[in-house]
Design a protein around this motif. Structure first.
Motif, PDB file in Angstrom:
ATOM      1  N   VAL A 270       0.858  -1.183   0.000  1.00 55.15           N
ATOM      2  CA  VAL A 270       0.000   0.000   0.000  1.00 55.15           C
ATOM      3  C   VAL A 270       0.896   1.235   0.000  1.00 55.15           C
ATOM      4  CG1 VAL A 270      -1.841   1.249   1.173  1.00 55.15           C
ATOM      5  CG2 VAL A 270      -1.804  -1.256   1.234  1.00 55.15           C
ATOM      6  N   ARG A 271       0.769   2.060  -1.028  1.00 53.17           N
ATOM      7  CA  ARG A 271       1.565   3.274  -1.136  1.00 53.17           C
ATOM      8  C   ARG A 271       0.961   4.385  -0.280  1.00 53.17           C
ATOM      9  NH1 ARG A 271       4.704   4.312  -5.604  1.00 53.17           N
ATOM     10  NH2 ARG A 271       3.777   6.391  -5.706  1.00 53.17           N
ATOM     11  N   PRO A 272       1.765   5.393   0.061  1.00 53.97           N
ATOM     12  CA  PRO A 272       1.218   6.508   0.856  1.00 53.97           C
ATOM     13  C   PRO A 272       0.099   7.266   0.149  1.00 53.97           C
ATOM     14  CG  PRO A 272       3.619   6.503   0.944  1.00 53.97           C
ATOM     15  CD  PRO A 272       3.229   5.497  -0.087  1.00 53.97           C
ATOM     16  N   THR A 293      -6.593   2.010  -7.411  1.00 57.24           N
ATOM     17  CA  THR A 293      -6.444   3.411  -7.063  1.00 57.24           C
ATOM     18  C   THR A 293      -7.516   3.796  -6.054  1.00 57.24           C
ATOM     19  OG1 THR A 293      -7.858   4.095  -8.900  1.00 57.24           O
ATOM     20  CG2 THR A 293      -5.499   3.920  -9.338  1.00 57.24           C
ATOM     21  N   PRO A 294      -7.301   4.899  -5.308  1.00 56.81           N
ATOM     22  CA  PRO A 294      -8.335   5.310  -4.339  1.00 56.81           C
ATOM     23  C   PRO A 294      -9.671   5.634  -4.987  1.00 56.81           C
ATOM     24  CG  PRO A 294      -6.246   6.429  -3.900  1.00 56.81           C
ATOM     25  CD  PRO A 294      -6.101   5.734  -5.225  1.00 56.81           C
ATOM     26  N   PRO A 472     -13.193  -4.564  -1.500  1.00 52.55           N
ATOM     27  CA  PRO A 472     -11.959  -4.139  -2.175  1.00 52.55           C
ATOM     28  C   PRO A 472     -11.232  -5.313  -2.814  1.00 52.55           C
ATOM     29  CG  PRO A 472     -12.145  -3.106  -0.021  1.00 52.55           C
ATOM     30  CD  PRO A 472     -13.246  -4.108  -0.103  1.00 52.55           C
ATOM     31  N   LEU A 473     -10.318  -4.982  -3.741  1.00 48.35           N
ATOM     32  CA  LEU A 473      -9.672  -6.011  -4.549  1.00 48.35           C
ATOM     33  C   LEU A 473      -8.878  -6.992  -3.702  1.00 48.35           C
ATOM     34  CD1 LEU A 473      -9.025  -7.144  -7.327  1.00 48.35           C
ATOM     35  CD2 LEU A 473      -7.116  -5.533  -7.479  1.00 48.35           C
ATOM     36  N   ALA A 474      -8.186  -6.508  -2.679  1.00 48.04           N
ATOM     37  CA  ALA A 474      -7.380  -7.414  -1.857  1.00 48.04           C
ATOM     38  C   ALA A 474      -8.261  -8.461  -1.180  1.00 48.04           C
ATOM     39  CB  ALA A 474      -6.600  -6.611  -0.822  1.00 48.04           C
TER      40      ALA A 474
END
Length: 685
Positions: A270-272, A293-294, A472-474
């Protein structure tokens, strides 16, 4: 039309008849001659009597109307008042007699070309544009406050894709002596369908207007677009299933030296900025990669359920475009339309017989929008759980995954005999291998409750809105694929790790020890560098892929298909040419299957293997290639090697691809990869 005409006449400014000294003629009803007016008074030119009779039938008189007892001074006074009135309303001169006579007629206001209303504007054609249809739907659903027609009330107009009701601007109270242009009634006359009913009372201000606004806000808040059913993953489920230690041990999977063992491993980074990268490793090789993406709500909608509206039916394409509230309309093909055979006479009715423009339909997304294409839809709705898939309204649907062993399939048939709901079908998933009847029952009950919530929401909602959203995808990947074949899942975000851990503890407690939180500070390396994901991802973006023996693959994507060329490159072999080519093609078959999964290439694919003379070698290469593709969950179809040494295949396109997800088209060459030398073509102009 009669109500609107009466309303217009009551607001008409005073004309010359109000200045006439005859009070009887000034108080005559509309459309009736005055009691004191003569039947026919000839004009100066002898032809005014006929024109006066026509004016008496539908008007209240004009500037040249001759009344009993009227003097020349009174007539001049009426002309001056009429000229003053025209100047006040923004007109540059006195109104013509015929123009004044037709002012109050029912069609006069529609045909008046010199008024303040512009009939060439888009808003003039009320009810015939897509913007108006969307605004009407949102207003009827309570997603937007009612539109007002009083002067000075600038109400924001809802647009397609709005996520909140349009805020209502402060409305100014209407006054009786307002002489400004009244554009509200003019718009209502063109197909307004009664929007202005009751507007006079609401526009008067006071407690009545406040109460109406509060009620509209309450209705809008009760039916916000965010009010949809979210996927129930079973976390904190009221039905608690206890598993004994023997059952957990059987389903725990293989271990090696006290550590879980398996073919696959998942890394979640997970990117900032909110982007989430998910990598799936087979052994140490990267085989799948996903990016979210968010703000991915309009593009990653696979599995969502919508209440849509039929926008257009195309009989020639056997398809219909459905408005589901996303930027692009979805596509519903004839084969995906659900219908009752008792309602139609034909066995295969045409789509124009089943769907009509403006009809509300319940649809589910089966394929995300890709490029210029919208999402693919179906009316065969299904809800996926951990172990089973519920198919509402289709009790005849019944199936068990063929990937299960035959003895496990027999056990599942006996278990499902007592679990099948009378009004829905069931499909048992591969993850249900070894699951108990209590776990299957919990899945069926939870999915049934979700469908009841979706059905209740659809009954009280208007078309063009989201009813059900997938997780969500995860979490979706874990629900679909996380089995004992995974040796672990590493997540470097604490919040996402807590959510995933709670889900796995609820639905698969035997695999809870395989989910771990990765701390980059403690490990000393980022997650993707620790498992060599970053370097493999960069190689997957190149058009050339090297094979272990020195051969290479060249992957070229075109508009129609993808071409993969196999080369020997640096591989010179040892014994003979046939053996060298055969070994090189075996390596290429394995690598091509991996690259198709990693790059998520779909559509038509042509592979140019190096020519082999021996038929057994060709058959062995195809067997290895098909075995490698069998591990790909995306549907593929492969044909044998042709006379030209080509392998033709298709792979279902489910996304734009890896390269498109992490890149943008070059603004200089527009994606062509080269620039044209304009100086060489200058003399040819």
């Amino acid at each position: 039309m009669s109500d609107e005409h009466t309303d217009t006449v009551s607001r008409a400014p005073s004309g010359p008849e109000t200045a006439s000294p005859n009070p009887t003629s000034g108080s005559a009803p509309v459309g009736e001659p005055s009691a004191g007016a003569p039947a026919a008074a000839p004009g100066p030119d002898g032809a005014a009597g006929a024109a006066k009779k026509r004016r008496r039938r539908g008007t209240r008189g004009g500037r040249n109307r001759r009344k009993p007892g009227s003097a020349q001074g009174a007539q001049n006074q009426g002309q001056n008042q009429n000229q003053t009135q025209n100047e006040t309303s923004g007109r540059a001169g006195p109104r013509a007699p015929s123009e004044t006579a037709n002012r109050s007629a029912p069609r006069a206001e529609l045909d008046d070309g010199d008024g303040p209303h512009d009939y060439t504007a888009a808003e003039a054609d009320r009810g015939l544009t897509s913007d108006d249809l969307a605004a009407d739907a949102k207003e009827d659903a309570g997603l937007a406050p009612p539109r007002r027609t009083e002067p000075g009330a600038a109400t924001a107009k809802p647009q397609i894709g709005d996520t909140r009701p349009a805020p209502a601007a402060a409305s100014a109270p209407a006054t009786a002596d307002d002489d400004g242009p009244r554009t509200g009634p003019r718009r209502r006359r063109r197909g307004g369908r009664g929007r202005g009913r009751g507007s006079s009372g609401a526009g008067a201000g006071g407690n009545g207007a406040s109460t109406a606004g509060t009620a509209a806000s309450t209705r809008a808040a009760a039916d916000l677009p965010s009010d949809f059913v979210r996927a129930d993953l079973g976390v904190g489920d009221a039905i608690d299933v206890e598993l004994d230690e023997d059952a957990l041990e059987r389903r725990r999977g293989r271990t090696r030296k006290g550590r879980p063992a398996g073919r696959y491993f998942m890394c979640v980074h997970v990117r900032p900025d909110g982007h989430t990268h998910i990598a799936v490793l087979e052994g140490r090789s990267l085989v799948e990669h996903y990016v979210t993406t968010p703000r991915d709500d309009d593009m990653s909608i696979d599995g969502n359920i919508y209440l849509g509206r039929v926008q257009n039916v195309l009989p020639g394409m056997e398809a219909a475009f459905i408005d589901i509230g996303t930027p692009k309309n979805g596509v519903l093909y004839r084969g995906d339309v659900a219908f009752d055979p008792a309602d139609v006479e034909e066995k295969q009715p045409k789509i124009e017989r089943l769907l009509k423009n403006g009809q509300s339909v319940l649809v589910q997304v089966t394929k995300n929008p890709i490029g210029a294409k919208g999402a693919r839809l179906t009316q065969e709705v299904s809800l996926a759980g951990r172990f089973v898939v519920l198919v509402p309204n289709q009790p005849q649907t019944y199936g068990i995954s063929k990937r299960m062993p035959e003895d496990e399939r027999k056990r599942m048939r006996k278990v499902l005999d007592g679990l099948r709901p009378p009004d829905a079908g069931l499909i048992v998933r591969t993850a249900a291998e070894g699951a108990t009847s209590e776990e299957l029952q919990r899945d069926v009950i939870r999915l049934g409750q979700q469908w009841e919530q979706i059905s209740a929401l659809a009954k009280r909602s208007k078309a063009g809105r989201l009813l059900y959203q997938e997780p969500p995808l995860a979490l979706r990947l874990l629900r679909e694929e996380f089995t004992k074949e995974y040796r672990g899942v590493a997540i470097d975000d604490p919040d996402l790790y807590a959510e995933v851990k709670a889900y796995v503890d609820a639905v698969a407690p035997e695999l809870a020890d395989r989910v771990e939180l990765y701390d980059p500070a403690e490990e000393g390396l980022p997650l993707f560098e620790r498992f060599h994901v970053h370097e493999q991802l960069l190689k997957a973006l190149d058009r050339k892929v090297w094979l272990p023996s020195g051969g290479s693959l060249i992957i070229e994507r075109t508009e129609a298909l993808t071409v993969i060329d196999v080369n020997t490159g640096k591989n010179v072999g040892r014994s003979n040419l046939e053996e060298t080519v055969y070994r090189n093609n075996l390596e290429a078959a394995e690598e091509v299957a991996r690259q198709l999964r990693l790059r998520d290439i779909g559509g038509i694919i042509v592979i140019d293997f190096i020519d082999m003379e021996i038929k057994q070698n060709r058959d062995e290469v195809m067997r290895v290639f098909r075995d490698a593709l069998a591990r790909d969950k995306t549907r593929t179809q492969v044909f044998d090697i042709s006379e030209l040494g080509l392998v033709e295949m298709t792979r279902k396109r489910v996304s734009e691809g890896l390269l498109e997800s992490v890149s943008t088209t070059c603004e200089t060459c527009l994606g062509r990869g080269f620039l044209i030398d304009q100086s060489l073509l200058h003399d040819l102009d």
